[in-house]
Design a protein around this motif. Structure first.
Motif, mmCIF file in Angstrom:
data_model
loop_
_atom_site.group_PDB
_atom_site.id
_atom_site.type_symbol
_atom_site.label_atom_id
_atom_site.label_comp_id
_atom_site.label_asym_id
_atom_site.label_seq_id
_atom_site.Cartn_x
_atom_site.Cartn_y
_atom_site.Cartn_z
ATOM 1 N N UNK A 30 0.864 -1.218 0.078
ATOM 2 C CA UNK A 30 0.082 0.007 0.036
ATOM 3 C C UNK A 30 0.815 1.260 0.245
ATOM 4 N N UNK A 31 2.074 1.124 0.322
ATOM 5 C CA UNK A 31 3.118 2.253 0.529
ATOM 6 C C UNK A 31 3.522 2.659 -0.792
ATOM 7 N N UNK A 32 3.751 1.731 -1.762
ATOM 8 C CA UNK A 32 4.160 2.040 -3.174
ATOM 9 C C UNK A 32 5.570 2.446 -2.991
ATOM 10 N N UNK A 33 6.427 1.785 -1.865
ATOM 11 C CA UNK A 33 7.832 2.327 -1.725
ATOM 12 C C UNK A 33 8.567 0.983 -2.028
ATOM 13 N N UNK A 34 8.079 -0.053 -2.072
ATOM 14 C CA UNK A 34 8.798 -1.325 -2.316
ATOM 15 C C UNK A 34 9.001 -1.928 -3.710
ATOM 16 N N UNK A 35 9.812 -2.493 -4.078
ATOM 17 C CA UNK A 35 10.161 -2.878 -5.445
ATOM 18 C C UNK A 35 9.883 -4.404 -5.568
ATOM 19 N N UNK A 36 9.851 -4.616 -6.880
ATOM 20 C CA UNK A 36 9.810 -6.330 -7.309
ATOM 21 C C UNK A 36 11.088 -6.688 -7.963
ATOM 22 N N UNK A 131 3.032 -2.568 -10.918
ATOM 23 C CA UNK A 131 4.274 -2.213 -10.080
ATOM 24 C C UNK A 131 5.088 -1.153 -10.975
ATOM 25 N N UNK A 132 4.662 -0.829 -12.296
ATOM 26 C CA UNK A 132 5.183 0.079 -13.163
ATOM 27 C C UNK A 132 6.795 -0.300 -13.298
ATOM 28 N N UNK A 133 7.326 0.819 -13.138
ATOM 29 C CA UNK A 133 9.008 0.708 -13.271
ATOM 30 C C UNK A 133 9.619 0.328 -11.942
ATOM 31 N N UNK A 134 8.903 0.070 -10.866
ATOM 32 C CA UNK A 134 9.473 -0.238 -9.704
ATOM 33 C C UNK A 134 9.802 -1.789 -9.449
#
Length: 290
Positions: A30-36, A131-134
């Motif tokens: 939910x934070x959109x701060x983590x990466x795949x 996740x886009x570019x993350x």
């Protein structure tokens, strides 16, 4: 420890090898701060024994690094791990009869089939999980070649939209097929021809030699190249040459030469790859704070 995570397999195409695995740490981040962390396996574009699940030891090393540091899996800045399979070229030790093998099981891929599958798999993941570019795209050996071919736009399905990763990490990659084969006395011509066709076609598919500029294709991206001093299959000039090409094109390069162990230790053991990707994540988070 990878086995402790929720693991699902997804098909992104009709062929049995057009599949991928996802290991869930925090897919619903939910934070959109983590990466795949997305992995492309090697295997000389043809080895059916090397598949997406060979990434599991690296995932285990990630989880162990958190445990050693006194944290929990939730403290790792990773939402999920994914690993891609793609259609393979023929292998002489594992022959198939095209007359009797179903098309969705036949291993007869030729460039750009492998790369088209990587692009399609990434599009599937991005569309499904958003996740886009993350993400950090990690490729080993032939998989490293595929990762940098993706940036160079060498796929034949450019109409399939894919957001490029925040960082690309090529581990012991093959980037100049002609030079690589020549340094080994022509000993690698068999699998290279199987994947790319006649030798006069290799340079146009080689990440180190393809026309254009990575600075245009991947502006602001982080290119990471790693190699083991003990690699028994791919030599250091492949990594050094690719680093020079990227720097010439104005791309930021992190060159890491302190991996150890033979070629396949990168995924069979996984410690070195996990360590470097964690370092890359630190760099990306520092960039985000600037």
């Amino acid at each position: 420890m990878a086995s402790s995570l929720k693991y699902t397999v997804h098909q992104y195409g009709a062929h049995e090898l057009q599949r991928l695995g996802v290991w869930d740490l925090d897919v619903a981040d939910k934070t959109h701060t983590k990466y795949w962390i997305v992995f492309i396996h090697g295997g000389a574009w043809r080895d059916p024994r090397v598949a997406h699940d060979t990434f599991a030891p690296v995932i285990t090393r990630f989880l162990e690094s958190s445990s050693t540091a006194g944290g929990s899996t939730g403290s790792i800045p990773v939402a999920a791990f994914a690993s891609l399979d793609y259609r393979l070229s023929p292998h002489p030790e594992f022959p198939q009869d095209p007359a009797t093998t179903p098309p969705d099981r036949f291993r007869g891929a030729k460039h750009p089939d492998h790369l088209d599958d990587v692009r399609a798999a990434l599009a599937f993941l991005q569309n499904r999980f958003g996740f886009g570019s993350r993400y950090v795209l990690v490729g080993h050996s032939a998989g490293a070649c595929l990762a940098y071919q993706l940036l160079a736009g060498l796929s034949s399905i450019e109409d399939v939209e894919v957001e490029f990763p925040a960082a690309v990490f090529g581990v012991e990659g093959i980037y100049d097929m002609t030079g690589f084969n020549a340094r080994f006395g022509g000993g690698y011509a068999g699998f290279l021809e199987g994947a790319f066709g006649p030798q006069d076609r290799w340079d146009e598919a080689a990440p180190m030699k393809c026309p254009g500029s990575y600075g245009d294709w991947y502006p602001g991206g982080l290119a990471v190249l790693g190699h083991s001093v003990d690699d028994d299959m791919v030599d250091m000039p492949e990594t050094d040459g690719m680093a020079e090409r990227l720097k010439k094109d104005g791309v930021e390069v992190l060159l890491v030469k302190d991996l150890t162990g033979p070629h396949d230790d990168a995924w069979q053991d996984g410690r070195g790859v996990a360590r470097i990707v964690l370092r890359v994540l630190d760099i990306l988070r520092e960039r985000a704070r600037e």
